[in-house]
Design a protein around this motif. Structure first.
Motif, short mmCIF file in Angstrom:
data_model
loop_
_atom_site.label_atom_id
_atom_site.label_comp_id
_atom_site.label_asym_id
_atom_site.label_seq_id
_atom_site.Cartn_x
_atom_site.Cartn_y
_atom_site.Cartn_z
N LEU A 104 0.81 -1.23 0.00
CA LEU A 104 0.00 0.00 0.00
C LEU A 104 0.84 1.27 0.00
CD1 LEU A 104 -2.80 -1.00 2.52
CD2 LEU A 104 -2.93 -0.91 0.05
N LYS A 105 2.17 1.13 0.18
CA LYS A 105 3.08 2.28 0.23
C LYS A 105 2.65 3.27 1.31
CE LYS A 105 4.52 2.08 -4.61
NZ LYS A 105 4.19 0.74 -4.86
N VAL A 106 2.45 2.73 2.53
CA VAL A 106 2.08 3.55 3.68
C VAL A 106 3.12 3.36 4.77
CG1 VAL A 106 -0.40 3.54 3.20
CG2 VAL A 106 0.58 1.75 4.61
N ASP A 107 3.01 4.19 5.79
CA ASP A 107 3.91 4.14 6.94
C ASP A 107 3.68 2.84 7.72
OD1 ASP A 107 5.74 4.95 8.82
OD2 ASP A 107 4.29 6.12 9.97
N GLY A 108 4.68 2.42 8.48
CA GLY A 108 4.58 1.19 9.26
C GLY A 108 3.49 1.23 10.32
N THR A 109 3.28 2.41 10.93
CA THR A 109 2.23 2.51 11.96
C THR A 109 0.84 2.38 11.33
OG1 THR A 109 2.26 4.92 11.79
CG2 THR A 109 3.64 3.92 13.49
N VAL A 110 0.67 2.95 10.15
CA VAL A 110 -0.61 2.84 9.45
C VAL A 110 -0.84 1.39 9.04
CG1 VAL A 110 -1.89 3.56 7.40
CG2 VAL A 110 -0.53 5.22 8.65
N ALA A 111 0.21 0.73 8.55
CA ALA A 111 0.08 -0.67 8.14
C ALA A 111 -0.24 -1.57 9.34
CB ALA A 111 1.35 -1.13 7.46
N THR A 112 0.40 -1.30 10.47
CA THR A 112 0.11 -2.08 11.68
C THR A 112 -1.32 -1.85 12.13
OG1 THR A 112 2.42 -1.88 12.31
CG2 THR A 112 0.88 -2.52 14.04
N GLN A 113 -1.78 -0.62 12.04
CA GLN A 113 -3.17 -0.31 12.41
C GLN A 113 -4.14 -1.04 11.49
OE1 GLN A 113 -3.99 3.86 12.25
NE2 GLN A 113 -6.10 3.64 12.89
N LEU A 114 -3.88 -1.05 10.19
CA LEU A 114 -4.73 -1.76 9.23
C LEU A 114 -4.69 -3.27 9.49
CD1 LEU A 114 -3.98 0.13 5.91
CD2 LEU A 114 -6.19 -0.05 7.03
N PHE A 115 -3.50 -3.79 9.75
CA PHE A 115 -3.34 -5.22 10.01
C PHE A 115 -4.15 -5.64 11.23
CE2 PHE A 115 -1.05 -8.84 11.84
CZ PHE A 115 -1.01 -9.70 10.74
N ASN A 116 -4.04 -4.85 12.31
CA ASN A 116 -4.79 -5.16 13.53
C ASN A 116 -6.30 -5.06 13.29
OD1 ASN A 116 -2.44 -5.65 14.94
ND2 ASN A 116 -2.28 -3.54 15.67
N GLN A 117 -6.72 -4.09 12.49
CA GLN A 117 -8.14 -3.94 12.17
C GLN A 117 -8.65 -5.15 11.38
OE1 GLN A 117 -10.09 -1.42 13.26
NE2 GLN A 117 -11.85 -2.44 12.38
N LEU A 118 -7.84 -5.65 10.46
CA LEU A 118 -8.23 -6.83 9.68
C LEU A 118 -8.35 -8.07 10.58
CD1 LEU A 118 -6.02 -6.32 6.51
CD2 LEU A 118 -8.50 -6.18 6.62
N VAL A 119 -7.48 -8.18 11.57
CA VAL A 119 -7.55 -9.30 12.51
C VAL A 119 -8.80 -9.16 13.37
CG1 VAL A 119 -6.43 -10.39 14.49
CG2 VAL A 119 -5.08 -9.73 12.51
N ARG A 120 -9.09 -7.94 13.85
CA ARG A 120 -10.28 -7.72 14.67
C ARG A 120 -11.57 -7.98 13.91
NH1 ARG A 120 -7.51 -3.17 16.89
NH2 ARG A 120 -8.40 -1.89 15.28
N ASP A 121 -11.58 -7.65 12.61
CA ASP A 121 -12.80 -7.83 11.81
C ASP A 121 -12.98 -9.26 11.32
OD1 ASP A 121 -13.31 -5.18 12.19
OD2 ASP A 121 -12.68 -4.55 10.18
N GLY A 122 -11.99 -10.12 11.54
CA GLY A 122 -12.12 -11.51 11.14
C GLY A 122 -11.74 -11.78 9.70
N VAL A 123 -11.09 -10.85 9.05
CA VAL A 123 -10.61 -11.08 7.69
C VAL A 123 -9.37 -11.97 7.75
CG1 VAL A 123 -9.70 -9.99 5.61
CG2 VAL A 123 -11.54 -8.89 6.89
N LEU A 124 -8.49 -11.70 8.70
CA LEU A 124 -7.29 -12.49 8.91
C LEU A 124 -7.42 -13.29 10.20
CD1 LEU A 124 -4.53 -9.83 8.13
CD2 LEU A 124 -5.25 -11.71 6.67
N GLY A 125 -6.76 -14.43 10.23
CA GLY A 125 -6.71 -15.23 11.45
C GLY A 125 -5.72 -14.62 12.42
#
Length: 148
Positions: A60-81
């Motif tokens: 996505l060519k974003v900052d590491g904190t933004v990517a971590t925030q998106l990653f955690n959101q995907l885990v919370r929403d059940g998209v990722l295990g």
């Protein structure tokens, strides 16, 4: 103000930078997400076999904190295990991967779909007498003039 209060307040001002900040001041506001970043992150998470926050930041060519925030959101929403020990997670509902068939197989199946099962009767079994009257092999072949 007396001398004791002045000395105490002067000492307090001098030692203020050494004191830890309260927790409210230490927390930072979450990074602003680019528009549609979550939708792209969701798509990438389902398309990849495994995903990490670093891989998401690279895609996505974003900052590491933004990517971590998106990653955690995907885990919370059940998209990722749940992420593994190395920080990668797999999609719970991955996209279906296309099967790779050879070009010859695809052409053969397409041609088979175009061919009719029953032969078509054109009623043209004996055309030799009709063609022989019109055909004349005695005629000379007309040559075109030579181009110079």
């Amino acid at each position: 103000m007396n001398r004791r209060q002045f000395t105490a307040s002067l000492g307090a001002v001098a030692t203020l930078p050494l004191l830890p900040l309260p927790l409210k001041a230490a927390t930072t506001a979450p990074a602003a997400l680019p528009p549609a970043a979550y939708a792209w992150a969701h798509f990438i998470a389902r398309a990849q076999p495994s995903l990490s926050a670093a891989k998401l930041a690279r895609f996505l060519k974003v900052d590491g904190t933004v990517a971590t925030q998106l990653f955690n959101q995907l885990v919370r929403d059940g998209v990722l295990g749940a992420p593994s020990a190395i920080g990668t997670a797999k999609a719970l509902q991955p996209m279906q991967q296309p099967t790779h068939t050879s070009l010859a197989t695809r052409i053969h199946s397409a041609a088979k779909a175009l061919v009719k099962e029953q032969p078509l009767d054109l009623k043209c079994a004996n055309t030799a007498p009709q063609e022989s009257a019109d055909a004349s092999p005695d005629e000379p072949v007309q040559d075109s003039p030579a181009q110079g």
